[in-house]
Scaffold this active site. Structure first.
Site: not given
Length: 535
Positions: A152, A290, A347, A459
């Site tokens: 403080k 992804h 990657e 779906r």
């Protein structure tokens, strides 16, 4: 005790504050002697408590006991040491204010310019398995009070809560003192330190009051430390960092053996790859793009190099999408698998371990990030997700280790119970489906994916996408759906492609229509009674 010797005029400019007096009371004594010697060499008076004072004094450094400052001995087995105006007035006095300086003079109290305090090892004590009073005695009271008071008053006091900050303090001794910006940064770290400490204590108390009917915590504490600042987030205009959670055993604790720095997206994809690969008991590889799998496979029967076999079979599912992918293996990566990857742009690759020869091959791919999982890696028991204004907590969606025995309870609603090979494919497809974003359809043959439909808003489109990706390989494969088919149109696409068996949760109001379509085609269909949405 001698009265204060400072001149109030010295404290008008508080940008740089010279360190003349330091209060030291630490449980973590790492590098404490190094700091103490630097303080003594700079002529700083050191006031200290208990074990900290003993360590410094044993090294030949002059130390003032805190009891001589407070005029009160340590008492109650050390519970009361520093909770005294003689300490806290010296921490909280704002020396930019003449009346504060005057009050210190009247009280005969000297100010502190440096406070070095870290707290009792409460978290470590809990982690050790301690219970009851052994834990309670590690709840620090005086320490947090000193830390908060000093933080403080950062305009006047530098508060240090970690040995990591000692080098900066030692440097400040040679440059005239601590700067305002430095003290403000230290104060921020200090308040974070006490906040995390208080949350850990609150969590321990809350967990001790849970009942069998209330097995999710009323109060949730998540403590994390910044591990690294990343170049950017999902996109280049977003800031990002990775944090490690106390007690974590996952992707954040992996060791990077080579390659460029990990990105935000790399971490997300690597975590998704672990989810897919480690669902499998046999040697398995998952390739992710992804956050979705573009191939999952286990080793071919009797393969000479199982993990290399699993990789080739996963890659064959969608070689185009595998370009620039993230790969996870649930076994040690061998030289053969590394050689298979030589001409495939990847990657990240992550595994429990790597053969030395495999790492030599990977060194030729300088941009490839190679991560080794911690030895105690395991899936989390709970999932946490942030939402605006709060967070969601749920049990992690995990398969039982004995899924083969669970499969015996699946409901056969069409066709005949398949032979062992086909049943193995259905179990593989069902497990692979958990790693695919909803709506998810997985086509598999010989325990390898051949077509994946993911992330569609209906779906039917997922079925169509899975079949299109599989091409001729759809014929004779099995299909898994992460949730029930609301209509017969989705299964009809699969049946027309030559699917030989379908596994799904069931539970639609039109289950009868879906089952009838399978029966008309003479195709096996199972209901599992359990869905695996993955949003």
């Amino acid at each position: 005790m001698a009265g204060p010797s400072h001149d109030p005029s010295l404290y008008r400019d508080r940008d740089v504050v010279a360190i003349r007096r330091a209060l030291v009371s630490v449980s973590d004594k790492t590098d404490l002697l190094t700091l103490g010697q630097a303080l003594h060499a700079a002529g700083v008076e050191i006031v200290s408590t208990g074990g900290s004072a003993a360590l410094l004094r044993d090294a030949g450094l002059p130390v003032v006991d805190v009891a001589s400052v407070t005029g009160f001995p340590e008492s109650l087995d050390g519970r009361v040491k520093t909770l005294h105006p003689g300490v806290h007035a010296g921490l909280l006095a704002d020396l930019r204010l003449e009346d504060h300086v005057q009050q210190l003079a009247e009280l005969g109290i000297e100010p502190f310019e440096l406070v070095v305090v870290n707290l009792y090892p409460f978290v470590e004590t809990v982690a050790s398995g301690a219970q009851g009073n052994d834990v309670v005695e590690q709840i620090d009271i005086g320490g947090p009070a000193m830390v908060r008071a000093s933080a403080k008053n950062f305009a006047n006091v530098a508060i240090v809560v970690s040995p990591e900050s000692y080098p900066a303090v030692i440097d400040a001794l040679g440059t005239g003192g601590t700067t305002l910006s430095q003290r403000r940064e230290l104060a921020a770290r200090a308040f974070t330190h006490t906040a995390q400490y208080d949350r850990a204590v609150a969590t321990w108390f809350a967990e001790g009051t849970l009942t069998e009917s209330d097995d999710l915590p009323q109060h949730l504490t998540i403590k994390a430390e910044r591990l690294a600042t990343l170049r950017y987030g999902e996109n280049s205009h977003q800031r990002a960092a990775i944090y490690t959670r106390a007690g974590g055993h996952g992707i954040a604790q992996a060791t990077q053996l080579q390659g460029k720095e990990m990105s935000y997206n790399n971490y997300v994809d690597a975590d998704a790859a672990l989810r897919a690969a480690f669902d499998m008991v046999k040697p398995a590889v998952a390739i992710i793009k992804h956050a979705n799998p573009c191939g999952i496979a286990v080793a071919a029967p009797n393969a000479l190099d199982p993990i290399a076999s699993a990789h080739l079979r996963a890659h064959e599912c969608d070689p185009v999408s595998a370009f620039g992918g993230v790969i996870a293996a649930n076994r040690t990566i061998t030289l053969k698998m590394a050689e298979n990857l030589r001409d495939i742009f990847t990657e990240v690759i992550i595994a429990p371990d790597f053969e030395r020869e495999a790492l030599e091959v990977f060194k030729l791919k300088k941009n490839l990030r190679v991560l080794q999982l911690p030895a105690d890696w395991r899936e989390e028991r709970m999932d946490v997700r942030l939402v605006s204004g709060g967070l969601l907590l749920q049990d992690a969606d995990r398969f039982p280790d004995d899924i083969d025995s669970v499969a015996k309870d699946w409901q056969l609603v069409s066709g005949e119970r398949p032979a062992e090979e086909e049943m193995t494919d259905l179990i593989f497809a069902w497990k692979a489906c958990r790693a695919v974003k909803s709506n998810a359809i997985v086509l598999a043959k010989n325990s390898a994916t051949v077509g994946i439909g993911m992330g569609q808003v209906n779906r039917v489109d997922s079925c169509r996408l899975a079949v299109e990706r599989a091409g001729d390989r759809a014929a004779g494969s099995v299909a898994a759906s992460d949730a029930f088919f609301p209509f017969a149109d989705g299964p009809q696409i699969l049946l027309e492609a030559g699917i030989r068996a379908i596994i799904q949760p069931g539970g639609s109001v039109r289950d009868a229509e879906v089952v009838e379509a399978a029966q008309d085609a003479g195709v096996t269909m199972f209901f599992t009674g359990e869905r695996h949405f993955f949003h």
